[in-house]
Design a protein around this motif. Structure first.
Motif, PDB file in Angstrom:
ATOM      1  N   ARG A 192     -25.477 -69.697  71.743  1.00 52.87           N
ATOM      2  CA  ARG A 192     -25.066 -69.045  71.207  1.00 52.87           C
ATOM      3  C   ARG A 192     -23.341 -69.159  71.601  1.00 52.87           C
ATOM      4  O   ARG A 192     -22.990 -69.026  72.406  1.00 52.87           O
ATOM      5  N   GLU A 193     -22.965 -69.199  69.592  1.00 55.57           N
ATOM      6  CA  GLU A 193     -20.934 -69.019  70.164  1.00 55.57           C
ATOM      7  C   GLU A 193     -20.446 -68.332  70.255  1.00 55.57           C
ATOM      8  O   GLU A 193     -20.636 -67.676  69.508  1.00 55.57           O
ATOM      9  N   ILE A 194     -19.833 -67.463  71.292  1.00 55.99           N
ATOM     10  CA  ILE A 194     -19.608 -65.913  71.309  1.00 55.99           C
ATOM     11  C   ILE A 194     -18.204 -65.703  71.474  1.00 55.99           C
ATOM     12  O   ILE A 194     -17.256 -67.242  72.099  1.00 55.99           O
ATOM     13  N   LYS A 195     -17.257 -65.295  70.788  1.00 55.99           N
ATOM     14  CA  LYS A 195     -15.577 -64.633  71.074  1.00 55.99           C
ATOM     15  C   LYS A 195     -15.618 -64.499  72.666  1.00 55.99           C
ATOM     16  O   LYS A 195     -16.050 -62.836  72.075  1.00 55.99           O
ATOM     17  N   GLY A 196     -15.197 -64.647  72.918  1.00 56.48           N
ATOM     18  CA  GLY A 196     -15.255 -64.418  74.362  1.00 56.48           C
ATOM     19  C   GLY A 196     -13.489 -64.906  74.739  1.00 56.48           C
ATOM     20  O   GLY A 196     -12.537 -65.030  74.682  1.00 56.48           O
ATOM     21  N   SER A 197     -13.065 -65.071  75.836  1.00 54.37           N
ATOM     22  CA  SER A 197     -11.878 -64.961  76.702  1.00 54.37           C
ATOM     23  C   SER A 197     -11.985 -65.828  77.294  1.00 54.37           C
ATOM     24  O   SER A 197     -13.362 -65.850  78.581  1.00 54.37           O
ATOM     25  N   PHE A 198     -10.774 -66.179  78.250  1.00 52.19           N
ATOM     26  CA  PHE A 198     -10.476 -67.391  79.271  1.00 52.19           C
ATOM     27  C   PHE A 198      -9.291 -66.650  80.194  1.00 52.19           C
ATOM     28  O   PHE A 198      -8.004 -66.930  79.718  1.00 52.19           O
ATOM     29  N   TRP A 199      -9.397 -66.548  80.950  1.00 49.44           N
ATOM     30  CA  TRP A 199      -8.532 -65.619  82.046  1.00 49.44           C
ATOM     31  C   TRP A 199      -7.890 -66.082  82.788  1.00 49.44           C
ATOM     32  O   TRP A 199      -8.851 -67.478  84.152  1.00 49.44           O
ATOM     33  N   HIS A 200      -6.840 -66.141  83.596  1.00 47.85           N
ATOM     34  CA  HIS A 200      -6.701 -67.753  84.472  1.00 47.85           C
ATOM     35  C   HIS A 200      -5.791 -66.538  85.877  1.00 47.85           C
ATOM     36  O   HIS A 200      -5.131 -65.137  85.514  1.00 47.85           O
ATOM     37  N   ILE A 212      -3.173 -70.011  94.457  1.00 44.30           N
ATOM     38  CA  ILE A 212      -3.629 -70.763  93.807  1.00 44.30           C
ATOM     39  C   ILE A 212      -4.366 -70.331  92.611  1.00 44.30           C
ATOM     40  O   ILE A 212      -4.725 -69.436  92.701  1.00 44.30           O
ATOM     41  N   GLU A 213      -3.876 -71.618  91.863  1.00 41.27           N
ATOM     42  CA  GLU A 213      -4.667 -70.343  89.702  1.00 41.27           C
ATOM     43  C   GLU A 213      -6.072 -71.576  89.954  1.00 41.27           C
ATOM     44  O   GLU A 213      -5.960 -72.712  89.646  1.00 41.27           O
ATOM     45  N   VAL A 214      -6.767 -70.618  89.342  1.00 32.40           N
ATOM     46  CA  VAL A 214      -8.100 -70.756  89.131  1.00 32.40           C
ATOM     47  C   VAL A 214      -8.163 -69.855  87.439  1.00 32.40           C
ATOM     48  O   VAL A 214      -7.884 -69.509  86.987  1.00 32.40           O
ATOM     49  N   ALA A 215      -9.326 -70.534  86.934  1.00 37.10           N
ATOM     50  CA  ALA A 215      -9.102 -69.508  85.442  1.00 37.10           C
ATOM     51  C   ALA A 215     -10.977 -69.618  85.458  1.00 37.10           C
ATOM     52  O   ALA A 215     -11.582 -70.508  85.877  1.00 37.10           O
ATOM     53  N   THR A 216     -11.579 -68.955  84.912  1.00 42.77           N
ATOM     54  CA  THR A 216     -12.753 -68.533  84.885  1.00 42.77           C
ATOM     55  C   THR A 216     -13.206 -67.729  82.870  1.00 42.77           C
ATOM     56  O   THR A 216     -12.017 -66.785  82.659  1.00 42.77           O
ATOM     57  N   THR A 343       0.657 -65.926  77.153  1.00 40.18           N
ATOM     58  CA  THR A 343       1.298 -66.177  76.031  1.00 40.18           C
ATOM     59  C   THR A 343       0.650 -67.133  74.832  1.00 40.18           C
ATOM     60  O   THR A 343       0.842 -68.165  75.225  1.00 40.18           O
ATOM     61  N   ASP A 344       0.645 -65.751  73.130  1.00 42.24           N
ATOM     62  CA  ASP A 344       0.313 -66.673  72.583  1.00 42.24           C
ATOM     63  C   ASP A 344       0.995 -68.042  72.001  1.00 42.24           C
ATOM     64  O   ASP A 344       3.024 -68.136  72.455  1.00 42.24           O
ATOM     65  N   LYS A 345       1.163 -68.342  71.024  1.00 45.56           N
ATOM     66  CA  LYS A 345       2.168 -68.836  70.120  1.00 45.56           C
ATOM     67  C   LYS A 345       3.484 -68.334  69.248  1.00 45.56           C
ATOM     68  O   LYS A 345       3.981 -68.665  68.574  1.00 45.56           O
ATOM     69  N   VAL A 348       4.131 -63.315  71.826  1.00 48.89           N
ATOM     70  CA  VAL A 348       3.339 -62.128  72.801  1.00 48.89           C
ATOM     71  C   VAL A 348       2.189 -62.702  73.569  1.00 48.89           C
ATOM     72  O   VAL A 348       1.576 -63.303  74.346  1.00 48.89           O
ATOM     73  N   GLU A 349       2.684 -61.924  75.267  1.00 49.41           N
ATOM     74  CA  GLU A 349       1.685 -61.909  76.296  1.00 49.41           C
ATOM     75  C   GLU A 349       0.530 -60.894  75.639  1.00 49.41           C
ATOM     76  O   GLU A 349       0.677 -59.861  75.374  1.00 49.41           O
ATOM     77  N   HIS A 350      -0.719 -61.901  76.551  1.00 47.15           N
ATOM     78  CA  HIS A 350      -1.984 -61.209  76.426  1.00 47.15           C
ATOM     79  C   HIS A 350      -2.957 -61.748  77.977  1.00 47.15           C
ATOM     80  O   HIS A 350      -2.081 -62.321  78.681  1.00 47.15           O
ATOM     81  N   ASP A 351      -3.887 -60.963  78.560  1.00 53.21           N
ATOM     82  CA  ASP A 351      -4.705 -60.487  79.399  1.00 53.21           C
ATOM     83  C   ASP A 351      -5.370 -62.180  79.812  1.00 53.21           C
ATOM     84  O   ASP A 351      -4.886 -62.670  81.221  1.00 53.21           O
ATOM     85  N   ALA A 352      -5.692 -62.325  78.609  1.00 60.92           N
ATOM     86  CA  ALA A 352      -6.830 -63.714  78.437  1.00 60.92           C
ATOM     87  C   ALA A 352      -6.373 -64.654  77.532  1.00 60.92           C
ATOM     88  O   ALA A 352      -5.204 -63.953  76.519  1.00 60.92           O
ATOM     89  N   GLU A 353      -6.618 -65.976  77.490  1.00 67.28           N
ATOM     90  CA  GLU A 353      -6.427 -66.707  76.089  1.00 67.28           C
ATOM     91  C   GLU A 353      -7.859 -66.460  75.690  1.00 67.28           C
ATOM     92  O   GLU A 353      -9.404 -66.492  75.864  1.00 67.28           O
ATOM     93  N   PRO A 354      -7.574 -66.261  74.139  1.00 65.36           N
ATOM     94  CA  PRO A 354      -9.171 -66.281  73.078  1.00 65.36           C
ATOM     95  C   PRO A 354      -9.893 -67.690  73.549  1.00 65.36           C
ATOM     96  O   PRO A 354      -8.813 -68.918  73.232  1.00 65.36           O
TER      97      PRO A 354
END
Length: 892
Positions: A192-200, A212-216, A343-345, A348-354
């Motif tokens: 299923r397609e679920i609205k989630g987040s991408f954390w760096h 070293i930067e990773v994302a998940t 940082t969105d367009k 504004v800063e957010h903890d994660a990228e949607p």
């Protein structure tokens, strides 16, 4: 001969004829000396009910089974149901819950007994529904994947594969369903397609030189991270390879390794590796030298956080669900400065990228599926796959349509070990026993296992059961009596002739039958594999209960009859393409059945009866020679189509012949002439020919529409046998008369052209007209003389010698011009004006639509269905303008 009722009522005759066929054993193979023909049904779940996919799959199988029977073959269609481990256990547990009981309130043996009790009382509803569809299965020998004989085969296969080193126990990742507490197959996973987040995240280097930067999308899994991977070709990280990272929160030291899984073009190019909780990471971990038993597992069977082997997960996180752990881990990472803000367009800063995340769910439990590291039983599928690949390459198994071969080869050549164990109580319990020292003994019985272990060694049987795909993979030969080598059915029926299957189980079932069949029988399980598409909603969307677009085939049968639904399935099945559900088409095929019914009523009322010969009757009249040739052509077309498994081609050939050639033309051409109030009669030759043609139609149509054809077969006169066991027509070309066929084809075209021309200029259907012919050769004039009576009756046009004067309607057929005077028939001036206005209106709409379609912006931005409608409307208006223009020109 039984007089047919005025109205065709499918419900009553369907029930009556099915009971007759089954009661009289007409589905059973009972033709000693005849060529055996065998097909097995994909066993539906014992908990199941008929859905539209079943209706398609079983209709196609029944067409082939009935066709083989009519060809004189000793046809066997093996029927049975699958014990459906997970589904059945869930049904019984829900039933127990309604009585405030749980499975664990009982011993395993007591629970299994309750499942058997449910099976006897409520299981197998789908078998009654298959009967309603008209499936001519061998119900007298119905099988069940848990019956005694089949279970014996399943256990033998397990033990033999283990003894050959092709089945083993291993620690690997599986699709784990925390709701059901078991491993499940890929087919039971619903994405299923679920609205989630991408954390760096920042992972600090142990030498203090930086991060070293990773994302998940699953930050909680970092509690079990064991490495960070970078691509060896990524120069940004060359100096870091081999260095260590000190993980936030746990403080675990993990290495930076190289692996091609890390894509320099994606994100930072560095990837966190959690081999115990991600399928890709598991393979990276193995390549990095991490043994499976050393991989960290941070979740229990209910997907709650547990301590890992190095004991580094903080105590306050233990016992949390994955959702709770995610919040807690993100909060700590942020507090400790390891979370990189997004940082969105708008700045504004957010903890994660949607992000929209493709998330796996259990199709039955509805919970998120976890990749989980656990000990399971596996089959060495790669070894078993090799002979199956060769069987398809060599043509020993023909896949239809052939386009599926590429997909088959790609999957089989990259096949992974097959997990065959499930953590359930209902199913084939794995014949393996564990000793306290960790030794495992695999045997058919506990006594044999004990003999292997030695006296005094305490043994405990594995509590797991086998995946139902493991047992159903034996279906083509275990249903025939294997492993009893003396089984006569086994040697005469294996390999099966053909298998019909949805493409969606090509690898779960079809390929595994190939692997097991070749390995244990030394031969392929079937000679042909036909893969059909899915039945989709009218708009092309996949049917699902959540979308509310599921179509109930039993409801369609109630409304239109089984024959109409079956014919729809066959006519729409075009070599593996998906079928769009169209209830209007089903209704149309019900109308087709009614047309055939009425044609037989007409035959009855005019003394046309069943034929007594397979061969075509002798004929002198051109119309009879023509219909005999048309019939033979239809037989040939159906034979060729069925030989190539072109179900749509076969169905449409019969449909066009019955509707157009026989009902619309032949019966009209031989209709008795009315002379005043006295009714004429059909000539004896035409009666014999018409009776023979009806017989051929009923046999040809029987595989597609078994109920109405059996009813009409008996209604047309006394018979030696039921239609289900009649003889398939022979396409005997000796009966052909090309000259007669050409004459009637010419007659049909002439009458059709005259009728169309009359309609276009608004001449009333009953108006009789005169007709003169110009530029006619001798053959045309001779035909006109022979067919004058028919032309006068069907086209309302009588041939005259003198050329008419004034305005006239002109029709050209084969170079001859047929002129019908319009003086006194219509007002020519008014008609010309009407046609001229109609042409202008149609042309205006056509040109406007052409403008829209020529606009690239419209074609690119409009909804696809809007563009498609515009194209259809343009084609319609173009055709209308051309038709009206031709009508105006015909006025002369």
């Amino acid at each position: 001969m039984t007089e047919l009722s005025k109205t065709f009522d499918p419900a009553e005759l369907e029930q009556r004829w099915y009971a007759h066929w089954e009661t009289n054993g007409l589905f059973r193979p009972d033709r000693p000396g005849a060529e055996p023909w065998t097909i097995v049904n994909p066993p539906p779940n014992v908990t199941g009910s008929l859905h539209i996919g079943h209706a398609l799959d079983n209709t196609l199988q029944d067409i082939l089974a009935r066709h083989a029977r009519l060809q004189g073959k000793d046809a066997l269609w093996v029927v049975g149901t699958d014990h459906a481990g997970i589904a059945t256990q869930m049904v019984v547990e829900r039933q127990m819950a309604s009585a405030q009981q749980k499975r664990t309130d009982f011993t395993r043996e007591e629970f299994v007994a309750k499942v058997w009790e449910w099976k006897e009382e409520s299981g197998g509803e789908i078998t009654q529904q298959l009967r309603r569809l008209g499936c001519s299965m061998d119900w007298a020998n119905e099988r069940f994947t848990m019956d005694e004989g089949f279970s014996k085969a399943v256990l033998k296969v397990f033990v033999d594969l283990h003894n050959e080193g092709l089945l083993y126990r291993d620690k690997r990742l599986v699709n784990w369903d925390p709701g059901l507490g078991t491993a499940i197959s890929d087919l039971e996973v619903e994405t299923r397609e679920i609205k989630g987040s991408f954390w760096h995240l920042r992972y600090p280097l142990t030498d203090g030189s930086g991060f070293i930067e990773v994302a998940t999308t699953r930050p909680e899994t970092m509690l079990a991270d064991m490495a960070v991977a970078v691509n060896a070709a990524d120069e940004r990280y060359t100096h870091l390879v081999g260095k260590q990272i000190k993980l936030p929160i746990t403080g675990r030291l993990i290495p930076i390794v190289t692996d091609d899984h890390a894509d320099p073009e994606l994100g930072s190019g560095a990837v966190k590796i959690t081999p115990g909780h991600d399928f890709n990471d598991f393979e990276v971990g193995k390549r990095a030298g991490i043994a499976a038993n050393a991989m960290l597992n941070m979740l229990d069977a209910k997907a709650q956080v547990v301590q890992v082997s190095d004991g580094l997960i903080p105590a306050e996180l233990l016992g949390l669900t994955t959702a709770e752990a995610r919040k807690a881990v993100v909060a700590r990472l942020k507090a400790e400065g390891f979370l990189i803000a997004h940082t969105d367009k708008d700045g504004v800063e957010h903890d994660a990228e949607p992000r929209t995340i493709q998330t796996p769910y259990g199709d039955r439990s509805g919970v998120v599926i976890e990749p989980w590291l656990t000990d399971q039983w596996y089959v060495d599928a790669a070894t078993l796959a090799k002979p199956a690949i060769e069987a398809v390459r060599s043509g020993a198994i023909q896949i239809v349509p052939k386009t599926w071969e590429k997909t088959f080869f790609n999957w089989m050549e990259n096949i992974q070990p097959w997990c065959v164990s499930r953590q359930l109580w209902w199913g084939h319990r794995i014949p393996a026993w564990f000793a306290e020292d960790g030794s495992i003994y695999v045997a058919l019985t506990e006594a044999e296992a004990q003999a292997q272990a030695g006296e005094g060694v305490a043994l405990r049987q594995d509590s797991d059961v086998l995946d139902t795909w493991f047992s159903s993979a034996l279906w083509p030969f275990a249903t025939m009596g294997w492993p009893e080598e003396t089984s006569p059915t086994l040697h005469s029926r294996y390999p099966n002739d053909v298998l019909i299957s949805g493409f969606d189980i090509l690898f779960f079932w079809d390929a595994r039958m190939m692997m097991q069949g070749i390995h244990f029988m030394g031969d392929v399980p079937f000679k042909k594999l036909y893969l059909h598409g899915l039945v989709r909603a009218a708009d092309g969307a996949k049917m699902s209960k959540s979308k509310g677009n599921v179509v109930n085939p039993l409801g369609l049968i109630d409304q239109y009859g089984a024959d109409a639904l079956r014919f729809f399935m066959a006519a729409m099945e075009s070599q593996g393409r998906d079928i769009k559900m169209d209830e209007k088409r089903v209704e149309g095929y019900r109308n087709f059945a009614t047309k055939l019914w009425n044609a037989c009523r007409f035959a009855q009322s005019n003394g046309i009866v069943a034929s007594t010969h397979m061969e075509a009757p002798a004929a002198e009249l051109a119309v009879n020679k023509w219909i005999i040739a048309e019939t033979i052509g239809c037989v040939q077309a159906v034979d060729l189509a069925l030989a190539d498994l072109r179900f749509d081609g076969a169905a449409n050939a019969v449909y066009q012949f019955v509707w157009s050639r026989f009902c619309d033309w032949y019966l009209e051409l031989i209709k008795p002439v009315f002379d005043g109030d006295e009714k004429g009669s059909i000539d004896p030759e035409s009666k014999r020919v018409a009776g023979w043609v009806i017989d051929q139609i009923l046999v040809l149509l029987h595989p597609f529409m078994p109920f109405i054809t059996e009813e009409l077969w008996h209604a047309m006169g006394p018979r030696e046998n039921d239609l289900i066991v009649a003889k398939w027509p022979m396409a005997d070309a000796r009966s052909l008369d090309p000259a007669a066929s050409k004459e009637i084809d010419w007659l049909i075209r002439l009458v059709s052209e005259i009728r169309a021309a009359r309609t276009e200029v608004n001449i009333a259907p009953g108006t009789r007209m005169q007709m003169h012919v110009r530029d006619a050769d001798a053959e045309t004039l001779a035909r006109l003389e022979r067919q004058a009576t028919v032309i006068a009756r069907l086209a309302r046009a009588s041939v005259v010698q003198d050329a008419p004067g004034g305005g006239a309607l002109q029709v050209v057929v084969d170079g001859a011009t047929f002129v019908l005077p319009l003086e006194g028939v219509i007002d020519l001036a008014v008609e010309r004006e009407r046609l001229t206005k109609g042409i202008a209106a149609a042309a205006k709409e056509r040109d406007a639509l052409a403008g829209r379609l020529g606009n690239a912006s419209f074609v690119e931005r409009a909804k696809p269905e809007a563009v498609e409608k515009a194209r259809a409307d343009y084609a319609e208006k173009s055709a209308e303008a051309e038709r009206l223009t031709a009508a105006l020109e015909r006025l002369g």
